[in-house]
Each structure stands twice: as C-alpha cells, then as structure tokens.
Scaffold this active site. Sequence first.
Site, PDB file in Angstrom:
ATOM      1  N   LYS A   7       0.832  -1.207   0.000  1.00  0.00           N
ATOM      2  CA  LYS A   7       0.000   0.000   0.000  1.00  0.00           C
ATOM      3  C   LYS A   7       0.865   1.255   0.000  1.00  0.00           C
ATOM      4  O   LYS A   7       0.659   2.173  -0.804  1.00  0.00           O
ATOM      5  CB  LYS A   7      -0.900  -0.019   1.233  1.00  0.00           C
ATOM      6  CG  LYS A   7      -1.491   1.339   1.647  1.00  0.00           C
ATOM      7  CD  LYS A   7      -2.169   1.226   2.991  1.00  0.00           C
ATOM      8  CE  LYS A   7      -2.676   2.550   3.512  1.00  0.00           C
ATOM      9  NZ  LYS A   7      -1.572   3.469   3.946  1.00  0.00           N
ATOM     10  N   ASN A   8       1.843   1.305   0.899  1.00  0.00           N
ATOM     11  CA  ASN A   8       2.629   2.528   1.070  1.00  0.00           C
ATOM     12  C   ASN A   8       3.613   2.775  -0.062  1.00  0.00           C
ATOM     13  O   ASN A   8       4.129   3.888  -0.200  1.00  0.00           O
ATOM     14  CB  ASN A   8       3.371   2.482   2.413  1.00  0.00           C
ATOM     15  CG  ASN A   8       2.419   2.592   3.593  1.00  0.00           C
ATOM     16  OD1 ASN A   8       1.334   3.153   3.472  1.00  0.00           O
ATOM     17  ND2 ASN A   8       2.820   2.054   4.731  1.00  0.00           N
ATOM     18  N   CYS A 101      -5.949   8.506   8.898  1.00  0.00           N
ATOM     19  CA  CYS A 101      -6.114   8.094  10.298  1.00  0.00           C
ATOM     20  C   CYS A 101      -5.617   9.178  11.245  1.00  0.00           C
ATOM     21  O   CYS A 101      -4.585   9.801  11.015  1.00  0.00           O
ATOM     22  CB  CYS A 101      -5.334   6.809  10.562  1.00  0.00           C
ATOM     23  SG  CYS A 101      -5.963   5.369   9.683  1.00  0.00           S
ATOM     24  N   ARG A 106       0.634  15.176  12.000  1.00  0.00           N
ATOM     25  CA  ARG A 106       1.361  14.872  10.767  1.00  0.00           C
ATOM     26  C   ARG A 106       1.244  16.080   9.839  1.00  0.00           C
ATOM     27  O   ARG A 106       0.647  16.009   8.767  1.00  0.00           O
ATOM     28  CB  ARG A 106       0.799  13.607  10.109  1.00  0.00           C
ATOM     29  CG  ARG A 106       1.005  12.372  10.953  1.00  0.00           C
ATOM     30  CD  ARG A 106       0.704  11.114  10.177  1.00  0.00           C
ATOM     31  NE  ARG A 106      -0.720  10.945   9.977  1.00  0.00           N
ATOM     32  CZ  ARG A 106      -1.256   9.958   9.246  1.00  0.00           C
ATOM     33  NH1 ARG A 106      -0.476   9.085   8.669  1.00  0.00           N
ATOM     34  NH2 ARG A 106      -2.567   9.852   9.117  1.00  0.00           N
ATOM     35  N   LEU A 110       6.760  20.444   6.353  1.00  0.00           N
ATOM     36  CA  LEU A 110       8.016  20.024   5.736  1.00  0.00           C
ATOM     37  C   LEU A 110       7.893  19.982   4.220  1.00  0.00           C
ATOM     38  O   LEU A 110       8.829  20.341   3.496  1.00  0.00           O
ATOM     39  CB  LEU A 110       8.435  18.648   6.262  1.00  0.00           C
ATOM     40  CG  LEU A 110       8.805  18.535   7.741  1.00  0.00           C
ATOM     41  CD1 LEU A 110       9.192  17.106   8.074  1.00  0.00           C
ATOM     42  CD2 LEU A 110       9.940  19.483   8.088  1.00  0.00           C
ATOM     43  N   ASP A 289       4.062   1.312  12.203  1.00  0.00           N
ATOM     44  CA  ASP A 289       2.872   0.636  11.684  1.00  0.00           C
ATOM     45  C   ASP A 289       2.690  -0.762  12.271  1.00  0.00           C
ATOM     46  O   ASP A 289       1.599  -1.329  12.201  1.00  0.00           O
ATOM     47  CB  ASP A 289       2.947   0.528  10.156  1.00  0.00           C
ATOM     48  CG  ASP A 289       2.463   1.784   9.456  1.00  0.00           C
ATOM     49  OD1 ASP A 289       1.978   2.700  10.145  1.00  0.00           O
ATOM     50  OD2 ASP A 289       2.578   1.861   8.218  1.00  0.00           O
ATOM     51  N   ARG A 381      -8.960   0.007   4.347  1.00  0.00           N
ATOM     52  CA  ARG A 381      -8.106   0.995   3.692  1.00  0.00           C
ATOM     53  C   ARG A 381      -6.731   0.421   3.357  1.00  0.00           C
ATOM     54  O   ARG A 381      -6.094   0.850   2.392  1.00  0.00           O
ATOM     55  CB  ARG A 381      -7.901   2.210   4.603  1.00  0.00           C
ATOM     56  CG  ARG A 381      -9.075   3.185   4.667  1.00  0.00           C
ATOM     57  CD  ARG A 381      -8.667   4.432   5.430  1.00  0.00           C
ATOM     58  NE  ARG A 381      -7.391   4.916   4.916  1.00  0.00           N
ATOM     59  CZ  ARG A 381      -6.420   5.419   5.684  1.00  0.00           C
ATOM     60  NH1 ARG A 381      -6.560   5.475   6.985  1.00  0.00           N
ATOM     61  NH2 ARG A 381      -5.308   5.840   5.132  1.00  0.00           N
TER      62      ARG A 381
END
Length: 403
Positions: A7-8, A101, A106, A110, A289, A381
């Site tokens: 996914k990432n 989430c 977050r 940056l 995670d 998700r």
Amino acid sequence: MRVSGSKNAALPIIAASILNGGLTELHNVPNISDIKIMLQILEKLGCKIEHDSDKIVINSKDINSFEIPADLMHKMRSSVSIVGALIGRFKNCTFTYPGGCDIGKRPIDLHLKAFEKLGVNVRMKETNIRCIAEEMKPSEIILDFPSVGATENIMLASIFIDGVTIIKNAAKEPEIEDLQNMLNKMGANIKGAGSDMIEIIGVDHLEDVSYRVMPDRIEAGTLLCAVAANNGSIKLINAEPRHMEKTLDKLKECGCNISIEKDQILLKAPEKLSNVDIETEPYPGFPTDMQSIFVATLIQSDGISSMEENIFENRYKYVSELRKMGVNIIQEERKIKITGEKNIKATNLKAMDLRGGAALVIAALQAKGISEISNIEYILRGYDKLDEKLRKLGAKIKVEEGE
C-alpha cells in the site's frame, strides 16, 4: 500465503504516473480502498484508468485540472503525494489538507518548506493551499525529520528541474527506494534512496513504464503476528524479508522459529510467546505501523512486555478497546506495559484507525467467544482481503454485509 503489493509503495507510485504524460502499467497493486480513492483523484484530474485485479493502467496524457478534490483528499493522507507530481509536471497545484487516520500530528509544513526551496510560491488560504511556480530551481533540502511523505514529494517535484537537488536527512524506508526504482525506469536520474541522502538530477522527459510494486512488509508482519499470537505456523510467499528485519527479530525474541528462503518466510510459533521490549523508530528501526499489531500479539505472552511509541503521539487509541477484553495494559504517556493474560474475553470492539483496527482483529482471534468489530472501513483501507487470508489460515472470521 501470498503477500499483496505494498500500500505505502503503490500510492506514491500511482501519483508518479502523472509525470510521464503517457502510459503507466502497474502490477501487484493491492485491491484496497486507499488505492481506489487515489485512482478516483487521478480520474478527476483527467487521467484515463483501466483496473483489472492487481493490474492498473494509467494514461496521464490529458490531465486538464490541477486542483485535487477536497472531499477525496480528506479521506486519505497519501493523496498529498499528488501535489508533488502536479508541481513536478505542471508547476501548479491547488489542494487542501489531507485526511487519513488520526494517529497524531502529521503536518505538511516540511512539504511546503521544501516546495518553497525549489522555487514554488506557496499561498495558504483558509480553505486551500495554492502552489504555483514560473521557474523551479535545484536546491539542497535538509529535512528536520526524516518524513516519508516529504521525501517522496521532493523527489516527485524535482524530476524536471535543471540541475541537482539533494535531500538530506531523507527517510530510508524501502517504499522510497521502490519509488526511485519506478521513476528511474521511466527515465529519471535519482540516486541514494534507502540512505539518508538522495540526489535527483533533472531530466527533460519521462517515458511510458511497466512496473511491479514491492510486497507489503506491514501486511506480511500482520499475518506473521496473527499466526504467532495463536501458536500456529505459516509460509509466506512474495515477501521481502530484508525489509522486515526488526519485525522478524522481535518475533524470534518471542520464541518463534523463523526461516527464510529468498522471497519466502516460514514461521512456527511456540506454545507460549515470551515477553519482549520494543521501541518504534524511523526505518530501519522497528516500524510504527507494526506497533499496535505487536501489542495485540503479546496479550497472552509470558511475563511483562513493553512498547514505546516514538513516532506518533496518538497511536494508542486501540488500548482502551483491548482493556474491554480483559487485557492488562498500563499506559504512561508514550510507553505501555502489557502483562500476559490467559483468559481474553470476546466483546464488541471499534476500530479507531487502520493498524489499530488490524490489532483488534488479532486480539479477537485469541479471545474466547465471538467478537464484533465495527468501523472496519479503516481496516479495508490498508489490507487486501485480510479476512480471506485469515480464513485460509484457520480463523473463523467474516465481514458482515454492508460493512
């Protein structure tokens, strides 16, 4: 048991398809809701998409909008990587703050600071953010924190800048290396992904590409932990063990017997897991995670285990749900202690986020009786057919119609 695509890794790679202005063929893409949202955003921008099982073909030739729909962006944080891709190709993007989430702060400051160093004019309004540039310039960008998203966005935004852009204190995650590999296959010139310094040498154009997304190290870890928590055994295929060293080390420390053969991981759990102490860290440290996943794995272990979360300050929402099951957990700010309990009771539970939701599934598999987990849209998700995979491993689990 076959591990799905990451996914990432897939999400920023899908965003990168914007850059070549042509065809991108992706394989091993997980069939999850975050991917569907990402593709919906690309369609709204003007991309043509064909989606068949784990294969996706994206044609980004006719993009005609540079504004990311707010309703879709609010659903998923990774949508922010589209910003870097639009800036990279068109020097233009309008967007709002991303969702996802609620696991802690977050901010995207940056990302915005990096865009400004590349020559982008960032205009922040109450309802949206506008990024536009006439000419972009190479720069040396030193990140205050090794942010995965910011690292990816700088890579995407600087592809066509004449000169050399350098990212220092870059995130080292394997998903960033996968993005580099995909972009280089398109014709980009990027070096250093996987280290703390990445160098992007600008190119004039990118070509059509076919690329296979890396395996999902978090899904692989979740399946291993689910089996370990229930004293079972499993053989994973299409895995990448070198991306999972810290997770595998902690499972071994718990008493699991693990062997590795190329892209396969074999695990056999002991009758009772041993206690362990863990701290989350940026890669190559123990992944945040996997934090909640591992805590759920330890709820019946021998002795007292500890977990310290050093990345996100709001990632212990699942703890109150575990306590409903009789799990003995004490929390002190960013650190929790788990005392193994034999009798975990089934009850109704509520997923608060993606990984915390998966942790509740692992806990429920250990409980006596039937547990019901609501809010499973969080779990969907990030996991491709998790219920089917767990059933194949012997779990009694089903997704109710309408969930």
